[in-house]
Every structure is written in C-alpha cells, then in structure tokens.
Enzyme design. Structure first.
Site, PDB file in Angstrom:
ATOM      1  N   LEU A  16       0.871  -1.174   0.000  1.00 47.99           N
ATOM      2  CA  LEU A  16       0.000   0.000   0.000  1.00 47.99           C
ATOM      3  C   LEU A  16       0.907   1.222   0.000  1.00 47.99           C
ATOM      4  O   LEU A  16       1.940   1.217   0.668  1.00 47.99           O
ATOM      5  CB  LEU A  16      -0.904   0.025   1.243  1.00 47.99           C
ATOM      6  CG  LEU A  16      -1.944  -1.090   1.382  1.00 47.99           C
ATOM      7  CD1 LEU A  16      -2.661  -0.975   2.726  1.00 47.99           C
ATOM      8  CD2 LEU A  16      -2.953  -1.044   0.239  1.00 47.99           C
ATOM      9  N   ASP A  17       0.522   2.279  -0.725  1.00 47.79           N
ATOM     10  CA  ASP A  17       1.388   3.453  -0.744  1.00 47.79           C
ATOM     11  C   ASP A  17       1.265   4.221   0.568  1.00 47.79           C
ATOM     12  O   ASP A  17       0.403   3.930   1.403  1.00 47.79           O
ATOM     13  CB  ASP A  17       1.136   4.335  -1.969  1.00 47.79           C
ATOM     14  CG  ASP A  17      -0.227   5.004  -1.968  1.00 47.79           C
ATOM     15  OD1 ASP A  17      -0.680   5.429  -0.885  1.00 47.79           O
ATOM     16  OD2 ASP A  17      -0.844   5.126  -3.044  1.00 47.79           O
ATOM     17  N   ILE A  18       2.119   5.195   0.755  1.00 46.29           N
ATOM     18  CA  ILE A  18       2.236   5.874   2.053  1.00 46.29           C
ATOM     19  C   ILE A  18       0.932   6.551   2.470  1.00 46.29           C
ATOM     20  O   ILE A  18       0.635   6.648   3.669  1.00 46.29           O
ATOM     21  CB  ILE A  18       3.402   6.901   2.008  1.00 46.29           C
ATOM     22  CG1 ILE A  18       3.688   7.445   3.418  1.00 46.29           C
ATOM     23  CG2 ILE A  18       3.105   8.019   1.017  1.00 46.29           C
ATOM     24  CD1 ILE A  18       4.966   8.261   3.496  1.00 46.29           C
ATOM     25  N   THR A  71      -2.138   5.479   1.720  1.00 41.75           N
ATOM     26  CA  THR A  71      -3.239   4.515   1.762  1.00 41.75           C
ATOM     27  C   THR A  71      -3.174   3.740   3.069  1.00 41.75           C
ATOM     28  O   THR A  71      -2.100   3.318   3.499  1.00 41.75           O
ATOM     29  CB  THR A  71      -3.165   3.545   0.568  1.00 41.75           C
ATOM     30  OG1 THR A  71      -3.217   4.288  -0.638  1.00 41.75           O
ATOM     31  CG2 THR A  71      -4.320   2.552   0.600  1.00 41.75           C
TER      32      THR A  71
END
Length: 311
Positions: A108-110, A112
């Site tokens: 998951l990106d930062i 999310t």
C-alpha cells in the site's frame, strides 16, 4: 533427487519474496555449496545455501511453516523494511521472528491505509500477488468531485492507463455527500496506485483510500490502526486454497514466542491517525469498511466481481 528453483527455496525459507531473492542472486549475494549462484540454478534440500554469508536452513515444501498476520496500516507508513529518510515502516510494528522473516503480500502506498497481510511462506505470498490468480482487493474510497453514472460505467467497462487497460469489477456507493462521498471498489490486481489512477482518469480525486479486503480476508475489529493479529487455521487454509496450495498446519507458538509477541504488542500501541486527517473521514471510512465486512461475513461473500454498480 528433487530440485527446485533457488529463488523459490529461499522465498519459502522466509528470506524474502521471489522477486527479492532473484535480485539477491543477480547481485551475487547467494552461494550454493561455496560457489556464487546464478539465476536459473536449482537446488535440493541437501545443498548448502548461504545468503549474505549466512547459512539458510532449507526445508521441503511440506515441512515449511505457514503463518499469516493481518495488519491495519495507518496513513504515513511505508511498505519497506528500511527507509533512508528514517520514516516509519510497517515492518517496525510487526512481531519478531527467529530464523524467519515476514513477507508482505502486496503493498500500500504511504497515503493509503487499511489491510496488509504478511506471511512466513514465500510461495504463498508469491501466488497471492500474482496477477494470474485474480485475487480480489476491495477498497473504501472517498472522492472529491461529483461522480456520475457515466464515470462509474467507464471505470467498470475499463479505461486505458499508461501501463495498460484497467477496470473495477465492482463499484458501490456507500453514502456521504459532496466531497465526503464514499465508495467501495473491487480490483483484481495490485498495480502501482491503480485505484487512484482509475478515478483520476475520470478527472476525479481520491482524498482517502483504505483497503478493507484481500481475497477472503476482511479488515475487522481484531486489529485497530497500527495493530496486527494472527490469522487462524481456517482463514489461512482458505487463503492457501485460493493460491492453489495444500493446507498446512499453523505451528503452535512456543512459550518464548508467546511472551515475545505479547511484549511486542504492548510496545506497538495502535495509532489514532494523522493530525491533519478529519474525524469524519476516519469514522466514515471505518464504518463503511466494517459495515461491508460484517455484511459479507453474514452472507458468506464479499463484493464479487460481476460489474454491478450503483449511484
């Protein structure tokens, strides 16, 4: 004597994902019986394998352990083991292992939040992430802008992104008004920022994004933001079945592990979220995620990919 690809054996030993192990082999960090290994090498459990000068305990597929934990990732954490800038990573909060390591099933990106799965079984991680397995990922999304039926229809039918076609298999509105309108969407692969990019293709902006389901595993109250919980035998068996793997007994915790994991949980207290995050966004996203999880558990399914949508 049976042999397997070196990167597969290393991943099963909990040293990282297959991709990470392929990179380690290419970089000359792996030796087999004293000689530097190369991509394509095959080994048996009787071979002596070292990674970065340290011996790796090899196990046959049927003998290796399979643990899985569910982690509720807060916004602001990175899905990497170490960050050069010193930012917090998801691995800092996980329980410690001896002789193994946690492998992330997807990323998951930062910005999310939500459900992340970690396992000690590299083969399970590799299969659950592979696009060919068509594993559903479900997200709660808050959208800025007016969403029309035309937007939804376009994203269900598919749009062309810079790295190829993409689509949601399901879009459901979950309430709210204006910039606080929440949706649940389902996607079948884990390309970088794919959910955000699909909405952006319609000139709409994602202001909050939270993963609430991966395959058959729903984010639930067992893990608040910044907390983890170990999945039970039934849940892991279902995940294994989705990945086409035979069930494997989850190992019993030793007294030392139980004490260590308990200490780790006390040290890694849950977080309340970022200061600049609105309370309404937190509560609405959490309610929609938990409501979907509860409904799906009662009905025995999630939002299956049949292209249905509402607005």
């Amino acid at each position: 004597m049976d042999t397997e690809k070196l990167q597969k054996v290393l991943a099963r030993a909990g040293k990282g994902s297959r991709r990470e192990m392929e990179s380690a082999i290419s970089a000359g960090r792996v030796t087999v019986n004293g000689a530097t290994a190369a991509l394509g090498d095959r080994v048996s459990i009787n071979d002596h394998v070292s990674l970065d000068g340290r011996s790796v305990v090899l196990t046959a597929s049927a003998e290796s352990s399979r643990r899985v934990i569910m982690y509720n990732k807060p916004e602001g954490e990175l899905c990497t083991r170490k960050d050069p800038e010193g930012r917090r990573t998801v691995f800092e909060r996980l329980p410690r292992l001896k002789g193994e390591r946690w492998i992330a099933i997807g990323r998951l990106d930062i910005n999310t939040s939500g459900l992340l799965l970690f396992t000690t079984d590299g083969e399970l991680a590799n299969r659950l992430m592979h696009p060919s397995m068509q594993i559903e990922r479900e997200y709660a999304v808050r959208i800025m802008g007016e969403v029309t039926m035309e937007h939804v229809q376009a994203m269900v039918e598919g749009v062309m992104l810079e790295d190829g076609p993409a689509r949601f298999t399901d879009v459901q509105e979950f309430g709210g008004e204006g910039i606080n309108t929440w949706f649940h969407v389902v996607i079948m692969e884990g390309r970088n920022r794919e959910v955000r990019r699909l909405w952006e293709s319609q000139r709409l902006t994602v202001s909050r994004l939270k993963r609430v389901r991966y395959g058959n595993i729903f984010l639930d109250k067992r893990a608040r933001a910044g907390e983890w919980t170990e999945l039970n035998q039934e849940e892991i068996d279902e995940l294994s079945g989705m990945a086409g793997l035979e069930p494997r007994r989850v190992p019993e915790m030793t007294p030392d592990e139980r004490n260590r994991w308990s200490r780790d949980k006390r040290k890694r207290r849950p977080v309340r979220g970022l200061k600049n995050t609105g309370r309404h966004a937190d509560s609405e996203g959490r309610r929609s995620g938990e409501r979907e999880s509860g409904e799906a558990r009662r009905s025995g399914r999630g939002s299956r990919g049949k292209g249905r949508h509402s607005h």
